[in-house]
Design a protein around this motif. Structure first.
Motif, PDB file in Angstrom:
ATOM      1  N   LYS A 187      13.383 -16.504  15.596  1.00 36.78           N
ATOM      2  CA  LYS A 187      14.309 -16.829  16.010  1.00 36.78           C
ATOM      3  C   LYS A 187      15.036 -17.857  15.399  1.00 36.78           C
ATOM      4  O   LYS A 187      16.816 -18.161  15.360  1.00 36.78           O
TER       5      LYS A 187
ATOM      6  N   ARG B 233      15.983 -16.975  11.829  1.00 38.03           N
ATOM      7  CA  ARG B 233      17.543 -16.576  11.615  1.00 38.03           C
ATOM      8  C   ARG B 233      18.781 -17.878  11.834  1.00 38.03           C
ATOM      9  O   ARG B 233      18.975 -17.103  11.419  1.00 38.03           O
ATOM     10  N   GLU B 234      18.609 -18.105  13.402  1.00 37.84           N
ATOM     11  CA  GLU B 234      19.265 -19.318  13.392  1.00 37.84           C
ATOM     12  C   GLU B 234      19.598 -20.033  11.749  1.00 37.84           C
ATOM     13  O   GLU B 234      20.885 -20.348  11.725  1.00 37.84           O
ATOM     14  N   ARG B 235      18.537 -20.971  12.068  1.00 37.73           N
ATOM     15  CA  ARG B 235      19.057 -21.651  10.613  1.00 37.73           C
ATOM     16  C   ARG B 235      19.770 -20.694   9.546  1.00 37.73           C
ATOM     17  O   ARG B 235      20.100 -21.677   8.665  1.00 37.73           O
ATOM     18  N   ILE B 236      18.706 -19.523   8.756  1.00 32.42           N
ATOM     19  CA  ILE B 236      19.632 -19.067   8.131  1.00 32.42           C
ATOM     20  C   ILE B 236      20.970 -18.464   8.349  1.00 32.42           C
ATOM     21  O   ILE B 236      21.853 -18.517   6.971  1.00 32.42           O
ATOM     22  N   GLU B 237      21.330 -18.499   9.385  1.00 38.06           N
ATOM     23  CA  GLU B 237      23.125 -18.279   9.756  1.00 38.06           C
ATOM     24  C   GLU B 237      23.874 -19.627  10.072  1.00 38.06           C
ATOM     25  O   GLU B 237      24.793 -19.817   9.011  1.00 38.06           O
ATOM     26  N   ALA B 238      23.102 -21.151   9.930  1.00 36.71           N
ATOM     27  CA  ALA B 238      23.692 -22.262   9.294  1.00 36.71           C
ATOM     28  C   ALA B 238      23.281 -22.384   7.864  1.00 36.71           C
ATOM     29  O   ALA B 238      25.102 -23.155   7.962  1.00 36.71           O
TER      30      ALA B 238
ATOM     31  N   ASN C 174      23.365 -20.259   5.709  1.00 39.81           N
ATOM     32  CA  ASN C 174      24.871 -19.704   5.002  1.00 39.81           C
ATOM     33  C   ASN C 174      26.212 -19.599   5.094  1.00 39.81           C
ATOM     34  O   ASN C 174      26.985 -19.960   4.445  1.00 39.81           O
ATOM     35  N   GLY C 175      26.492 -20.319   7.103  1.00 43.32           N
ATOM     36  CA  GLY C 175      28.021 -21.199   6.817  1.00 43.32           C
ATOM     37  C   GLY C 175      28.425 -21.883   5.908  1.00 43.32           C
ATOM     38  O   GLY C 175      29.104 -22.164   5.593  1.00 43.32           O
TER      39      GLY C 175
END
Length: 182
Positions: A62, A65-70, A72-73
């Motif tokens: 989890k 995942r949050e790190r990847i989303e951040a 990518n943003g």
């Protein structure tokens, strides 16, 4: 053959299949737990039950995942700002450097133009001289910019790493190299 012999063979076969399934599940659980860095665990792996190891793995996934989303943003935002700066004729703002401490790790992000004036080996060398071991390197192209992202783990956790010193040394390296390229 009697019916009781057939039934007992079937029971034995089911027991063997179930035993093999449990052994395989246990091995997969240990494999999953071994992929979690020790600094993300709440307690040493030896003291965690198999269920706790799976919970720790789920929590770590989890976080990733949050790190990847951040990231990518952030990458999308940097790509936008790079394109806007290029359109406005402000390409001299490159390179852009950010150095962040991430618990027992460091993230170095360097955005440069296509005609970068530094060696990736020099960059890695600076990070490793500051008591951090480079674990991953990601290089991507965003328009006319190259985004270098390096993740490093601190070699000695009680000593830590000086992110300010890393940033200053990288800036110095880029300045020195840009004078040599001129």
């Amino acid at each position: 053959m009697k019916r009781s012999e057939t039934t007992s063979k079937a029971k034995l076969e089911r027991k063997t299949i179930e035993k093999n399934r449990r052994i395989r599940m246990k091995a997969l659980g240990f494999k999953l737990a071994s992929a979690i860095p020790d600094h993300h665990l709440t307690q040493p792996k030896e003291f965690l039950s198999q269920l706790d190891q799976i919970d720790e793995a789920a929590a770590y996934i989890k976080i990733l995942r949050e790190r990847i989303e951040a990231l990518n943003g952030r990458k999308a935002q940097l790509m936008k700002s790079g394109n806007i700066a290029k359109a406005a004729g402000e390409s001299e703002t490159l390179p852009i450097l950010t150095v962040k401490e991430l618990g027992f790790g460091v993230e170095v992000m360097l955005i440069s133009g296509l005609n970068k004036n530094f060696s990736l080996g020099q960059l890695i060398s600076i990070i490793e001289q500051e008591a951090a071991e480079v674990v991953t390197v990601n290089i991507s192209r965003a328009g006319d910019n190259i985004v270098h992202t390096l993740h490093a783990q601190v070699k000695i956790s009680r000593v830590g790493v000086d992110t300010l010193n890393i940033g200053n040394r990288i800036h110095e390296m880029i300045s020195t190299n840009s004078l040599n390229f001129s």
